[in-house]
Design an enzyme around this catalytic site. Structure first.
Site, PDB file in Angstrom:
ATOM      1  N   CYS A   1       0.887  -1.166   0.000  1.00 30.57           N
ATOM      2  CA  CYS A   1       0.000   0.000   0.000  1.00 30.57           C
ATOM      3  C   CYS A   1       0.919   1.208   0.000  1.00 30.57           C
ATOM      4  O   CYS A   1       1.793   1.333  -0.850  1.00 30.57           O
ATOM      5  CB  CYS A   1      -0.977  -0.054   1.155  1.00 30.57           C
ATOM      6  SG  CYS A   1      -0.225  -0.416   2.762  1.00 30.57           S
TER       7      CYS A   1
ATOM      8  N   CYS B   1     -40.529   3.780 -11.188  1.00 33.52           N
ATOM      9  CA  CYS B   1     -41.741   3.073 -11.604  1.00 33.52           C
ATOM     10  C   CYS B   1     -42.877   3.672 -10.766  1.00 33.52           C
ATOM     11  O   CYS B   1     -42.912   4.884 -10.567  1.00 33.52           O
ATOM     12  CB  CYS B   1     -41.597   1.562 -11.400  1.00 33.52           C
ATOM     13  SG  CYS B   1     -41.110   1.068  -9.728  1.00 33.52           S
TER      14      CYS B   1
END
Length: 1293
Positions: free
Chosen positions: A842, A1157
């Site tokens: 890292c 919807c």
């Protein structure tokens, strides 16, 4: 003399007896020329038809008998015994009066019989009765040698056949038959003397012209035969009325002996029963496409037994007469019961007679009137008028209808195109149209056609015209930049305008200073060099574009010249000297402080060395079956037990020396002064030219699960250590590099970019040469294929895979542990047993690096032993590298990933394996158990009420919810601001989103909408309910604030009488507060409607374009009727979305797509899931339906709440990517998609919502255990089985 005459007569009589001519009941054997054949039964017919005669059939036959009279058959009379008909072409002979006649010859049954008189006309009938003459119709379409249903009798008495007529009555059909007269045969012997001894009429003559009525009883589908005009007729020894009952249709009754008191001897007749008339019905079979020029009628039968009724005896005829009395007769020989007439006139009335003939005689006749459909209209001739810059008038004369079309056009379709085509539908009462919104100075082509709306829309031929718009003012120039090459000169550059709108290209630069004109330039390219300006002076530069006709607006930039550099030389030299001295002092102080701090650390480590082991806890390994319960116990009370475990592990084990890393020549190779490798297990590089420092790199060997040195944990390379890093990769023979950081995070450098870009191709790091072969970007990671070679070694290069995980947030840990499990799958796919260690780094090489290594190793232990010892392994990691698993949240994340894997397993499927995997997942073994696919669905957590919903359930906001069960969670709801800040286009973006973010926004308004993560993180989607009438303004405000580009509408406006979505658009401009919405265009496809809106805000200059896709084939059902149309719409709308940004904030408050919807749950959730799955399949060639649905359930209630919907997602992906020869074939989205539902009736799970109302008790009890969440979560999530999905087993395909 008398005696002699008597003897002569007696001798003549014996001679006659000897030739068997006068024997009663005997029939001479027929000769070959007069052999009898089968005869066609003549059925009822309302109109007489022409008779057939053949070359072998004489018009009449004479008989020898009583009176030797000659008898000729009249119309309506048919002999039972017929000669064999010649197959030669027939000749038709119409009878007088329109009645047709047909003459037959027969061998005489008895030369002494007298034929009955004429009978050539039909007997009068009752009302509604149709008596049909027994003649064969003169239609050459029917062969004369049609098989008969009757043969001549070989009995002593002659055989007779009936002719039939029909009568329709309410109780049944009555059929009337006329029997033919008996025929005699002329003797071949020369006649000598005719002796008439008959004193009584023969039965053959009496029954020769008998009328037989057939009465049809529909109740039992039988006929009754009645012999007309004969009193006391005997059939055998009984009355014929009692015998001729219950006759089956299409039956043959032969050799019926009939007699009467007034005739002798008895004779025989044959009866041929026709089919019932109610077995036939007439239907229109004309195709709509041909309805303007064709008529098609089709007879259909019902319950007709063709085993008895030979279909060859049934014929069909269609006669259609138009108004001009032209007669058209056709017969379809391929489909006998269907008759079609073509090449007719459009919009013309035809009177059609449709008939059924049984053995050549009419049985049924229907007369109907048919009008052909409208014809194709005439082509209009458009004229393109004198165009303006942005519009023109197209006109055309009103077209005259074609002769075959009786009506004018119903409308016109006008299309115009430059690059893309747009079309407008116009009414029929206009003859001109003004085309607007054109681009100036462009060539356009216009096409116009007329159409009529009949049974279908019929379009005429399109006619075209062309025009060229005039010039107009050009747009502003783009990308204007200024720079200072010298202290008193300015470079001005710019790009061309988006639209020049004219024939020429000129750029004009005007220079001003203090409001006064300085100079002006004209050039054909936008590159200006302005020199000889005053020093330290502000100038204003105005650039405009001139297209030869008009000049556009100017773009203004302000720029200043520099001071005179020569005047500052002495001062700058002095400043540099002073700064250098100060810098040397600072560097010396830093060096001194580091040296002192290093000595202090050595002393501290020696002081705590003996306490390292004592502070460790005794933590037992966790078995897989209690992993979830153990995690929940430890995470309780804000993770108190996890915190205690983590804090008991020493950050650094002081018994392991760290001397090499602290050496002066190695200190600049360490990114952080307190994160250094232990001496005993650091990675040593080969020494270069006797340089002791060349062996050092900040990297440590890490043991895996029962595998020594499986990993190398390293810090992120610095610019100074990139060469050493690649040297380590080469010497350690590593083939996989896992990078768990971005190069920059939060404006801080985390790692050097140590690989070549795709544009660069190859980069050398001293002796190591690295070439990039492939670069693939995915939402959570980037995979790069590299080739690493050594300049001084002859060995070929090695393939190295570089995987960079990009979804680790700047602060904290990933929200979903599934992301790290997915990363692990990718890494393990590239590593193999023979490669070197997996290099993981890292920034510091301890926190994220230790977390990934811990997850990978513990998953191996879980799979191998069914238990994990996370605490013991983290202690082991700390003994090999300090601070591995750096913070408590990372320690908890390892447990969360293990719980996720243990509960849900691997659910990702490669497209190449999807079909075989799905086939196996649908199998039930044993059949009583759920299939693996059902079991996977049941493992889905419901996440019902897992987060707070306070805002949506406030009293003032309840009326804004269509469904009380579908209320957005507070942590990801979409807030609306009352007032837009003028200084910023969008709201500030935060690094994190929490439950309190929305609650604390006192200035925000509520709308029922939720942020949903899209496939391309950090891009978002919005899932919303259909707007209510009172929330339309809020709906458009949300679209503007969140920079929505595409709206997906998955509902109709009404469902029956119930409104399911307010119509939030209209014609023209609609105003909602500061918002103005105008619908600019509408285009309709087969499956969806595309509308284009332009949004303007009173406080914003530039309008925005928003596209709305309304799906018209999803009518509120749980699943779409045409899945292929939904996929096609998704592929189209993706073209309207902006490109996904490779980098960005994790919690981003803008959404390019909004889906709604009725209530934003079922259809919306299914669409979002399908959208993300299609992106995953296209990008990574894998799909993970389980994880996609799980993520959506966490974001909004009620999504994908049935097994049918879950299986639909698998099926539609499998249909889009079919397998072919073991490979996945990407098909066109327009291919037909079919699905087979493996479950007869799936049950909805606890996550499903009803149209309205609170959840019932069964739904409340279906809650389960939740997915692990970070300790800062206010509430725990739930894991709920999706109910018992055990439908009846179905056959797997």
């Amino acid at each position: 003399m008398t005696m002699g005459l008597w003897l002569k007569l007696l001798a003549f009589g014996f001679a006659l007896l000897d030739t068997e001519v006068f024997v009663t009941g005997q029939t001479p054997t027929p000769s070959d020329e007069l052999s009898t054949t089968e005869n066609a039964l003549l059925l009822p017919q309302s109109d007489p038809l022409p008779a057939r005669t053949t070359e072998s059939t004489p018009p009449s036959i004479s008989e020898r008998g009583n009176g030797s009279s000659e008898t000729t058959y009249h119309p309506g009379v048919l002999s039972t015994l017929l000669p064999h008909l010649s197959p030669q072409p027939d000749s038709q002979t119409p009878s007088a009066g329109g009645a047709d006649t047909q003459t037959f010859s027969s061998q005489a049954d008895n030369p002494t019989l007298t034929p009955a008189p004429g009978g050539g006309t039909d007997p009068p009938g009752v009302p509604g009765e149709r008596t049909v003459p027994g003649t064969i119709p003169a239609d050459t379409a029917f062969p004369v040698d049609t098989p008969s249903l009757a043969r001549n009798s070989s009995a002593a008495s002659p055989t007779h056949t009936s002719n039939v007529s029909t009568t329709d009555i309410s109780s049944g059909a009555s059929l009337t038959t006329l029997t033919p007269s008996t025929l005699g045969l002329a003797s071949t012997d020369p006649p000598s003397t005719t002796i008439a001894t008959t004193t009584k009429q023969t039965c053959a003559a009496m029954f020769g012209n008998i009328t037989v009525n057939y009465t049809y009883e529909s109740s039992n589908q039988t006929f009754k035969a009645d012999l007309k005009d004969v009193q006391n007729a005997k059939c055998g020894n009984e009355d014929c009325e009692n015998v001729l009952n219950n006759l089956e249709e299409c039956s043959q009754i032969k050799n019926i002996s009939v007699s009467n008191d007034s005739c002798a001897p008895a004779t025989t007749i044959d009866l041929y029963v026709p089919p019932g008339t109610d077995k036939f019905s007439l239907h229109d079979c004309t195709p709509k496409e041909k309805a303007n020029t064709s008529i098609c009628l089709e007879w259909k039968t019902k319950n007709l037994d063709f085993r008895k009724c030979n279909s060859d005896n049934i014929s069909y005829v269609l006669h259609c007469e138009p108004e001009n009395n032209t007669k058209c007769i056709r017969r379809n020989t391929f489909i006998p019961e269907r008759c079609q007439l073509d090449n007719l006139r459009a919009q013309t009335n035809y009177t059609c007679v449709a008939e059924i003939l049984y053995r050549g005689v009419k049985l049924v006749k229907n007369v109907i009137n048919v009008q052909t459909d409208l014809g194709i209209p005439e082509t209009p001739k458009p004229s393109c008028g004198d165009p303006a810059a942005r519009k023109t008038l197209v006109s055309w004369p009103e077209p005259v209808s074609k002769p075959e079309s009786a009506s004018k056009p119903h409308g016109y379709v006008l299309c115009y195109k430059n690059n893309s085509e747009k079309c407008k539908s116009l009414p029929n009462n206009v003859t001109s149209f003004e085309v607007e919104s054109l681009k100036p100075y462009k060539y356009y082509e216009v096409s116009l056609l007329a159409y009529v709306n009949g049974k279908i829309q019929r379009n005429g031929t399109a006619e075209k015209c062309n025009f060229h718009t005039k010039a107009d003012r050009p747009d502003k120039v783009n990308g204007m930049k200024t720079s200072r090459p010298t202290d008193n000169s300015i470079n001005v550059t710019c790009g061309p305008p988006y639209e020049t709108n004219g024939p020429k290209t000129f750029y004009i630069l005007v220079v001003r200073s203090g409001g006064s004109f300085v100079t002006k330039y004209n050039k054909t390219n936008c590159q200006f060099y302005v020199d000889n300006l005053y020093y330290s002076t502000d100038y204003e530069f105005l650039v405009s574009f001139h297209n030869g006709v008009y000049e556009g607006d100017s773009v203004i930039r302000n720029e200043s010249t520099n001071f005179n550099a020569k005047a500052l030389i002495i001062f700058l030299v002095f400043l540099i000297i002073v700064t250098s001295i100060a810098l040397l002092v600072v560097l010396y102080k830093i060096y001194d402080l580091r040296k002192k701090r290093s000595s202090n650390l050595d002393e501290q480590q020696e002081l705590v060395e003996r306490d390292d082991e004592k502070q460790l806890m005794d933590v037992e390994p966790i078995h897989s079956d209690i992993l979830l319960e153990t995690y929940k116990r430890k995470i309780a009370d804000e993770g108190r037990l996890f915190l205690a475990e983590f804090q008991s592990i020493p950050r650094v084990f002081s018994k392991f020396p760290i001397k090499d890393a602290r050496k002066p020549h190695n200190q600049n190779k360490n990114r952080y002064v307190d994160i250094l490798p232990y001496d005993y297990n650091r990675v040593e590089l080969s020494e270069i030219n006797g340089d002791a420092g060349s062996t050092y790199i900040n990297a440590s060997y890490i043991d895996g699960f029962k595998e020594p040195r499986k990993y190398i944990a390293a810090q992120g390379p610095r610019d100074e250590t990139v060469d050493d890093f690649w040297r380590m990769i080469w010497e350690q023979k590593a083939t996989v590099i896992v990078m768990v950081t971005r190069c920059e995070e939060g404006n801080r450098n985390k790692c050097a970019e140590y690989w070549p870009s795709m544009e660069e191709g190859t980069r050398a790091f001293k002796d190591i040469v690295v070439t990039i072969n492939d670069h693939k970007r995915c939402p959570d990671y980037i995979i790069q294929k590299l080739n690493v070679a050594h300049k001084k070694e002859k060995a070929t290069g090695r393939e190295v895979t570089h995987i960079q995980f990009t979804s680790w947030p700047d602060h904290g840990v990933p929200e979903d542990p599934h992301l790290l499990l997915k990363l692990r799958r990718r890494v393990n796919a590239f590593s193999n047993f023979f490669s070197g260690p997996i290099v993981v780094h890292c920034s510091a090489g301890v926190g994220r690096t230790g977390t990934y290594i811990g997850i990978d190793a513990m998953l191996e232990g879980l799979e191998a032993e069914g238990k994990v010892d996370v605490y013991g392994y983290v202690v082991k990691l700390r003994r090999q590298r300090c601070l591995m698993v750096q913070v408590e949240a990372q320690y908890i994340l390892i447990h969360q990933a293990l719980v996720e894997y243990n509960q849900f397993g691997e659910t990702e499927v490669n497209l190449s394996e999807l079909h075989s995997c799905l086939h196996n997942m649908k199998k039930r073994d044993p059949p009583s158990d759920p299939s693996p696919l059902e079991a996977e669905y049941q493992r889905l957590p419901s996440y019902r009420s897992w987060r707070t919903q306070h805002i949506g359930n406030q009293e003032e906001n309840k009326k804004k919810n269509r469904n009380s069960n579908v209320v957005p969670y507070d942590f990801n709801r979409v807030p609306l601001k009352h007032e837009l800040e003028m200084s910023k286009e969008s709201e500030p973006e935060s690094d994190e989103s929490s439950d309190d973010d929305s609650d604390s926004e006192e200035t925000s308004k509520y709308i029922n909408a939720s942020f949903v993560m899209s496939y391309w993180k950090p891009e978002m989607m919005i899932a919303a309910q259909g707007p209510l009438k009172e929330t339309i303004g809020d709906f458009w405000q949300m679209i503007f604030q969140r920079k929505v580009k595409v709206i997906v509408m998955l509902t109709e406006l009404v469902n029956g009488d119930q409104e399911v979505c307010a119509q939030y658009w209209g014609e023209g401009k609609q105003t909602y507060g500061d918002m103005e919405v105008e619908m600019k265009d509408t285009n309709r496809a087969s499956a969806y409607t595309l509308r284009t809106f332009e949004l303007r805000h009173s406080k914003r200059k530039e309008p925005r374009t928003v596209y709305q896709y309304q799906c018209t084939t999803w009518k509120g059902e749980e699943l779409p009727a045409e899945p292929k149309d939904l996929v096609s719409m998704i592929q189209d709308l993706k073209q309207k979305l902006p490109k996904a940004s490779p980098e960005g904030m994790k919690y981003h408050k803008h959404a390019s797509i909004l889906v709604h919807c009725r209530d934003g749950s079922q259809q919306t959730g299914l669409f979002c899931a399908l959208f993300n799955l299609l992106e995953s399949a296209e990008t990574e060639d894998v799909v993970d339906v389980f994880q996609v649905v799980k993520s959506l359930r966490k974001a909004r209630p009620g999504v994908v709440c049935s097994y049918e919907q879950y299986q639909f997602l698998y099926d539609i992906i499998a249909s889009i990517y079919p397998a072919q020869n073991g490979q996945v074939k990407k098909t066109n989205s327009q291919d037909k998609i079919e699905f087979h539902n493996e479950v007869d009736g799936g049950k909805q799970d606890a996550n499903c919502v009803r149209p309205d109302g609170p959840l019932n008790k069964a739904q409340e009890d279906s809650r389960g255990v939740g997915t692990p969440e970070p300790t800062n979560s206010a509430e725990e999530p739930e894991h709920a089985a999706n109910g018992s999905a055990s439908p009846a087993p179905t056959q797997s395909s």
